[in-house]
Design a protein around this motif. Structure first.
Motif, mmCIF file in Angstrom:
data_model
loop_
_atom_site.group_PDB
_atom_site.id
_atom_site.type_symbol
_atom_site.label_atom_id
_atom_site.label_comp_id
_atom_site.label_asym_id
_atom_site.label_seq_id
_atom_site.Cartn_x
_atom_site.Cartn_y
_atom_site.Cartn_z
ATOM 1 N N TYR B 33 5.548 12.581 4.642
ATOM 2 C CA TYR B 33 5.034 11.787 3.531
ATOM 3 C C TYR B 33 3.792 11.013 3.969
ATOM 4 O O TYR B 33 3.653 10.656 5.138
ATOM 5 C CB TYR B 33 6.086 10.759 3.071
ATOM 6 C CG TYR B 33 7.481 11.301 2.928
ATOM 7 C CD1 TYR B 33 8.332 11.382 4.024
ATOM 8 C CD2 TYR B 33 7.951 11.731 1.694
ATOM 9 C CE1 TYR B 33 9.618 11.886 3.900
ATOM 10 C CE2 TYR B 33 9.234 12.233 1.565
ATOM 11 C CZ TYR B 33 10.056 12.298 2.673
ATOM 12 O OH TYR B 33 11.325 12.799 2.543
ATOM 13 N N TYR B 35 1.836 7.467 2.569
ATOM 14 C CA TYR B 35 1.812 6.310 1.698
ATOM 15 C C TYR B 35 0.552 5.508 2.014
ATOM 16 O O TYR B 35 -0.003 5.635 3.102
ATOM 17 C CB TYR B 35 3.022 5.390 1.950
ATOM 18 C CG TYR B 35 4.360 5.961 1.569
ATOM 19 C CD1 TYR B 35 5.064 6.792 2.441
ATOM 20 C CD2 TYR B 35 4.935 5.656 0.334
ATOM 21 C CE1 TYR B 35 6.308 7.311 2.088
ATOM 22 C CE2 TYR B 35 6.177 6.163 -0.014
ATOM 23 C CZ TYR B 35 6.854 6.982 0.877
ATOM 24 O OH TYR B 35 8.074 7.489 0.524
ATOM 25 N N GLN B 37 -1.128 1.379 1.593
ATOM 26 C CA GLN B 37 -0.869 -0.011 1.251
ATOM 27 C C GLN B 37 -2.195 -0.767 1.315
ATOM 28 O O GLN B 37 -2.754 -0.984 2.400
ATOM 29 C CB GLN B 37 0.145 -0.635 2.211
ATOM 30 C CG GLN B 37 0.561 -2.039 1.826
ATOM 31 C CD GLN B 37 1.621 -2.602 2.757
ATOM 32 O OE1 GLN B 37 1.647 -2.310 3.947
ATOM 33 N NE2 GLN B 37 2.526 -3.415 2.215
ATOM 34 N N LYS B 42 1.758 -3.724 -2.451
ATOM 35 C CA LYS B 42 2.958 -2.948 -2.153
ATOM 36 C C LYS B 42 2.587 -1.590 -1.570
ATOM 37 O O LYS B 42 1.435 -1.154 -1.601
ATOM 38 C CB LYS B 42 3.793 -2.758 -3.418
ATOM 39 C CG LYS B 42 3.141 -1.907 -4.474
ATOM 40 C CD LYS B 42 4.069 -1.697 -5.652
ATOM 41 C CE LYS B 42 3.440 -0.792 -6.686
ATOM 42 N NZ LYS B 42 4.341 -0.537 -7.831
ATOM 43 N N VAL B 43 3.583 -0.938 -1.035
ATOM 44 C CA VAL B 43 3.418 0.404 -0.481
ATOM 45 C C VAL B 43 3.438 1.409 -1.631
ATOM 46 O O VAL B 43 4.322 1.372 -2.498
ATOM 47 C CB VAL B 43 4.566 0.714 0.507
ATOM 48 C CG1 VAL B 43 4.459 2.113 1.043
ATOM 49 C CG2 VAL B 43 4.556 -0.305 1.650
ATOM 50 N N PHE B 45 3.352 5.469 -2.851
ATOM 51 C CA PHE B 45 3.556 6.865 -2.487
ATOM 52 C C PHE B 45 2.311 7.688 -2.813
ATOM 53 O O PHE B 45 1.724 7.562 -3.890
ATOM 54 C CB PHE B 45 4.763 7.404 -3.259
ATOM 55 C CG PHE B 45 4.984 8.880 -3.151
ATOM 56 C CD1 PHE B 45 4.509 9.742 -4.123
ATOM 57 C CD2 PHE B 45 5.691 9.408 -2.084
ATOM 58 C CE1 PHE B 45 4.737 11.102 -4.044
ATOM 59 C CE2 PHE B 45 5.928 10.778 -1.990
ATOM 60 C CZ PHE B 45 5.444 11.622 -2.976
ATOM 61 N N SER B 48 4.391 14.050 -0.746
ATOM 62 C CA SER B 48 5.431 14.534 0.159
ATOM 63 C C SER B 48 5.195 16.013 0.422
ATOM 64 O O SER B 48 4.619 16.728 -0.417
ATOM 65 C CB SER B 48 6.832 14.293 -0.406
ATOM 66 O OG SER B 48 7.002 14.967 -1.627
ATOM 67 N N GLU B 56 5.851 16.798 -3.834
ATOM 68 C CA GLU B 56 5.622 15.771 -4.855
ATOM 69 C C GLU B 56 4.273 15.116 -4.560
ATOM 70 O O GLU B 56 3.896 15.000 -3.401
ATOM 71 C CB GLU B 56 6.689 14.670 -4.795
ATOM 72 C CG GLU B 56 8.099 15.083 -5.059
ATOM 73 C CD GLU B 56 8.423 15.123 -6.534
ATOM 74 O OE1 GLU B 56 9.463 15.713 -6.873
ATOM 75 O OE2 GLU B 56 7.649 14.585 -7.341
ATOM 76 N N SER B 58 1.544 11.790 -6.205
ATOM 77 C CA SER B 58 1.352 10.746 -7.205
ATOM 78 C C SER B 58 -0.006 10.919 -7.881
ATOM 79 O O SER B 58 -0.819 11.758 -7.477
ATOM 80 C CB SER B 58 1.450 9.374 -6.546
ATOM 81 O OG SER B 58 0.294 9.129 -5.750
ATOM 82 N N GLU B 59 -0.216 10.053 -8.876
ATOM 83 C CA GLU B 59 -1.487 10.083 -9.608
ATOM 84 C C GLU B 59 -2.656 9.708 -8.698
ATOM 85 O O GLU B 59 -3.797 10.078 -8.933
ATOM 86 C CB GLU B 59 -1.456 9.088 -10.778
ATOM 87 C CG GLU B 59 -0.180 9.068 -11.590
ATOM 88 C CD GLU B 59 0.935 8.297 -10.895
ATOM 89 O OE1 GLU B 59 1.992 8.929 -10.661
ATOM 90 O OE2 GLU B 59 0.766 7.105 -10.563
ATOM 91 N N PHE B 91 0.149 4.959 5.806
ATOM 92 C CA PHE B 91 1.353 5.194 6.584
ATOM 93 C C PHE B 91 1.832 6.631 6.402
ATOM 94 O O PHE B 91 1.896 7.137 5.289
ATOM 95 C CB PHE B 91 2.492 4.276 6.136
ATOM 96 C CG PHE B 91 2.273 2.825 6.435
ATOM 97 C CD1 PHE B 91 2.002 1.930 5.417
ATOM 98 C CD2 PHE B 91 2.366 2.342 7.730
ATOM 99 C CE1 PHE B 91 1.811 0.582 5.684
ATOM 100 C CE2 PHE B 91 2.180 0.995 8.012
ATOM 101 C CZ PHE B 91 1.895 0.121 6.979
ATOM 102 N N GLN B 103 13.581 7.369 5.438
ATOM 103 C CA GLN B 103 12.233 7.746 5.817
ATOM 104 C C GLN B 103 11.778 6.815 6.943
ATOM 105 O O GLN B 103 11.865 5.601 6.827
ATOM 106 C CB GLN B 103 11.285 7.653 4.616
ATOM 107 C CG GLN B 103 11.633 8.669 3.535
ATOM 108 C CD GLN B 103 10.637 8.683 2.385
ATOM 109 O OE1 GLN B 103 9.516 8.211 2.514
ATOM 110 N NE2 GLN B 103 11.050 9.237 1.255
ATOM 111 N N PHE B 105 8.820 5.363 9.160
ATOM 112 C CA PHE B 105 7.392 5.149 9.010
ATOM 113 C C PHE B 105 6.698 5.036 10.361
ATOM 114 O O PHE B 105 7.247 4.481 11.315
ATOM 115 C CB PHE B 105 7.136 3.858 8.219
ATOM 116 C CG PHE B 105 7.337 4.010 6.740
ATOM 117 C CD1 PHE B 105 8.605 4.161 6.201
ATOM 118 C CD2 PHE B 105 6.252 4.012 5.878
ATOM 119 C CE1 PHE B 105 8.788 4.309 4.830
ATOM 120 C CE2 PHE B 105 6.421 4.155 4.512
ATOM 121 C CZ PHE B 105 7.687 4.306 3.990
#
Lengths: 112, 114
Positions: B33, B35, B37, B42-43, B45, B48, B56, B58-59, B91, B103, B105
Motif C-alpha cells: 500500500y 498512503y 499524509q 490525517k493519513v 489511502f 493497494s 484498489e 483512491s481519487e 508511507f 498493515q 507501515f
C-alpha cells in the motif's frame, strides 16, 4: 465517499488522568483498526475490532466497537508521558477490501 | 522483528520533476500500500497492490501516479510531474493477506516540492 471523523481533535491531560477518543464513520464498517503515531513517526498498529459491540483491552487501553459498527472508542486509563501522540482509527468497508479510511485523529499531549 | 523500509527519508524536488519513492515491504507479505499524509492532517489511502496489479485506488491516485514492483523485494511509487500540493509524507505499508489484516507501515518519505 466514506468519512471517518474523530473527536476531540486535540486533548491535553495531566499525567495520570484518563483520556478518550471517539471515532464515527458515515457508513457501516466491517472492521475498525486503531493506530498510534508518535510526533515525527509513522502509524503503528494497536488493535483491530471486528464484531459488533466488541471490547478489547491492552493494559491501560480499552477499545470498543459500537453495536451498529459505525463508531468506536479508545480509552486510556491513567495516562503516562509515553502515551503522547496522535491516535487514529481506520475503518475497512468490506472484507477483502484493503482500502483503509483513516479518521481525522486525536492528538494527545500530556502535562507532566 | 521484520519491518518495512523506505528510501529516501527526505526528497526535495522542483515542480514538474518526476520522483520515485522506494519501499521494501516485509518479505512474506503479499499486499502493499501507499498512503500519504499532508503535514498535520490525517493519513490518506492512495493505492493497494497485489499480485502485480493495482487492487484498489483512491481519487487522489490519478494518472500522475503509478506503482510498480520491479523485482521481488522493491515496491515503488512514481509521481510523473510533481505539483506543489504533492508535498507530504508518503508511507508504504504491507500486510500478509487482505481483509482483516494488520498493515505495517514504513517510516515514510518526506517529499517537498518547490
Amino acid at each position: 465517499g466514506q468519512q471517518v471523523m474523530q473527536i476531540p481533535q486535540y486533548q491535553h491531560v495531566q499525567e495520570g488522568e484518563d483520556f478518550t477518543t471517539y471515532c464515527n464513520s458515515s457508513t457501516t464498517l466491517s472492521n475498525i483498526q486503531w493506530y498510534k503515531q508518535r510526533p515525527g513517526g509513522h502509524p503503528v498498529f494497536l488493535i483491530q475490532l471486528v464484531k459488533s459491540g466488541e471490547v478489547k483491552k491492552q493494559k491501560r487501553l480499552t477499545f470498543q466497537f459500537g453495536e451498529a459498527k459505525k463508531n468506536s472508542s479508545l480509552h486510556i486509563t491513567a495516562t503516562q508521558t509515553t502515551d503522547v501522540g496522535t491516535y487514529f482509527c481506520a475503518g475497512g468497508p468490506n472484507f477483502g477490501n484493503e482500502k483503509l479510511t483513516f479518521g481525522t485523529g486525536t492528538r494527545l499531549t500530556i502535562i507532566p | 522483528e521484520p519491518e518495512v523500509t523506505q528510501t529516501p527519508s527526505h526528497q526535495v524536488t522542483q515542480m514538474g520533476q518526476e520522483v520515485i519513492l522506494r519501499c521494501v515491504p516485509i518479505s512474506n507479505h503479499l499486499y502493499f500500500y501507499w498512503y500519504r499524509q499532508i503535514l498535520g492532517q490525517k493519513v490518506e489511502f492512495l493505492v493497494s497492490f497485489y499480485n502485480n496489479e493495482i487492487s484498489e485506488k483512491s481519487e487522489i491516485f490519478d494518472d500522475q501516479f503509478s506503482v510498480e514492483r520491479p523485482d521481488g523485494s522493491n515496491f515503488t511509487l512514481k509521481i510523473r510531474s510533481t505539483k506543489l500540493e504533492d508535498s507530504a509524507m508518503y508511507f508504504c505499508a504491507s500486510s500478509e493477506l487482505a481483509g482483516f489484516q494488520t498493515q505495517y507501515f514504513g517510516p515514510g518519505t518526506r517529499l517537498l516540492v518547490l
